[in-house]
Design a protein around this motif. Sequence first.
Motif, PDB file in Angstrom:
ATOM      1  N   LEU A 199       0.944  -1.171   0.038  1.00  0.00           N
ATOM      2  CA  LEU A 199      -0.036   0.041  -0.058  1.00  0.00           C
ATOM      3  C   LEU A 199       0.794   1.165   0.183  1.00  0.00           C
ATOM      4  O   LEU A 199       1.724   1.347   0.953  1.00  0.00           O
ATOM      5  N   ILE A 224      -4.301   0.070  -4.217  1.00  0.00           N
ATOM      6  CA  ILE A 224      -3.012   0.002  -3.519  1.00  0.00           C
ATOM      7  C   ILE A 224      -2.619   1.405  -3.020  1.00  0.00           C
ATOM      8  O   ILE A 224      -1.366   1.418  -2.615  1.00  0.00           O
ATOM      9  N   SER A 225      -3.569   2.059  -2.776  1.00  0.00           N
ATOM     10  CA  SER A 225      -3.283   3.363  -2.225  1.00  0.00           C
ATOM     11  C   SER A 225      -3.340   3.245  -0.690  1.00  0.00           C
ATOM     12  O   SER A 225      -4.605   3.003  -0.279  1.00  0.00           O
ATOM     13  N   ALA A 226      -2.447   3.571   0.089  1.00  0.00           N
ATOM     14  CA  ALA A 226      -2.469   3.688   1.585  1.00  0.00           C
ATOM     15  C   ALA A 226      -3.622   4.558   2.129  1.00  0.00           C
ATOM     16  O   ALA A 226      -4.086   4.396   2.929  1.00  0.00           O
ATOM     17  N   HIS A 236      -7.043   3.284   1.542  1.00  0.00           N
ATOM     18  CA  HIS A 236      -7.297   2.375   2.546  1.00  0.00           C
ATOM     19  C   HIS A 236      -7.635   3.091   4.028  1.00  0.00           C
ATOM     20  O   HIS A 236      -8.777   2.674   4.462  1.00  0.00           O
ATOM     21  N   GLU A 270     -10.759  -4.339  -0.290  1.00  0.00           N
ATOM     22  CA  GLU A 270     -10.132  -4.076  -1.636  1.00  0.00           C
ATOM     23  C   GLU A 270     -11.400  -4.310  -2.374  1.00  0.00           C
ATOM     24  O   GLU A 270     -11.418  -3.535  -3.373  1.00  0.00           O
TER      25      GLU A 270
END
Length: 479
Positions: free
Chosen positions: A12, A24-26, A29, A320
């Motif tokens: 991430l 995959i973006s911290a 999330h 996800e």
Amino acid sequence: MAITRPKGTNDLLPPGSPKLSPLISAGAHAWLTEKARHVLERAGAQRIETPIFEEAELVKRGVGDSTDIVRKEMFTVYYFGDHGGFILRPEGTAAIVRAYLQNGLKQLPAPLKLWTSGPIFRAENVQKGRYRQFHQVDYEVLGSSDPLVDAEAIALMVDVVRELGLKEVRVKLGSIGDPADREAYNVYLRGLFTSHADRLSDDSKDRLTRNPMRILDSKSEGDQQLLAELAVKPMLDFLGDEARAHFEAVQGYLQAWGVPYTLDPSIVRGLDYYRRTAWELHHEGVGAKSALGGGGRYDGLAEILGGPPTPGIGWAFGVERLLLALDAEGVTLPQGEGPLLYVVALDEENVPHAARLAFAARAVARAEFAYRAMKPGGAFKDAERRGVRWIALLGSQEVENGTLSLKNLHSGEQRVIGVSELAAFLEASSLTPPLHRSPHETHRHDRPPLPHPRRANRDPAGLGEPPPRSGRPDLPGTA
Ligand code: AMP
């Protein structure tokens, strides 16, 4: 050869990373978890955290020996001098019920609403929306079998997807009855399938002896075709009076509150401890693996784990899957804004002063400074790449006068203010949303950004709003 991450896992990443996607973006999330926290804590759910690994026995009993998870998908952790292995958690419920029993949480006012979020591990075949390490947001209620609790749990799940801005979500609702109802259904299924056993997949042949209901859940196309041909009666036809009354009550509440759902008899949770209400949330945009999340009542679980009878119900969202659904709907996902203030010294000797200004400004807002002196042109370019809103160029004259020349890189506005006004200025500025999106957001064309994107950025760890500040901090030059 360079070492890469294990198959089915994701890194991430921070805003601005090459090839960044919401999945995959911290920041995305954190934003999503914060939204869920907001909805769940307002409803009285309290945060609980359990270990990422548990005794193998807890998972085997708590998830069920006949499930794919236990039979094929467990990550087992051994160490020297091992006593039989631990399992990386493949879901959240069993551990939360264990923690409830082990820590005497029964003494808290019932029903007790708990929530958690974090990584989950299953050694599955990897494909879009199906990973070996993924993340869930989990809500569990212990200590009540009231259908009002079931209806509220479903309504809260819908509230979370609404809060995220998702539209095309369907609630599929079913009931698997009480143990005696399920036994009657299994007798019916055994009778039906035994004469066609040669057409069942190997897994389903095994299910036929262990737990025929799980055949309905089979991922094999051959099994699904046979199910269609045999026109299998739904579990709902086998509900006893009590389970039926409970199910009707749940539906009555949902209808009264205007929570849309469709009845789906195909929803099965074949394990002994599942009771009554079971449901899933689906989204077309996620493809074949369209379940965003699912939930159910598990009144028998506490006893299986060695505790006293304790009714329980819960659900889990796949983070996800939610992000894929948001992406499919074209929703703009905030991934984190750049700094509100970036202080750049124009001469090396003023770099420490720029740093001190940034330190002090951090009491109010995100503030950064350049580690080297820069010329104005270079400073603007650098600030743009960082997604800065206000840049302050600091020359000897500004330092002498105690002033700051500020430029807003989004609107072009310019201001000269006294250093003593900086805190108030930044505070006011942080309340207005940026005029343009920060380059750190994922740009989508067809939707406005979600409301309150800054809430997530202020509290990326989901730990709560910052405590109220008692007064303005002292800035350099104001003492
Ligand atoms: P389950 O416990 O299997 O009902 O899973 C709950 C939710 O977690 C599902 O609806 C999915 O959104 C998500 N999920 C389950 N397995 C995976 C996986 N392997 N990868 C990503 N998300 C998953």
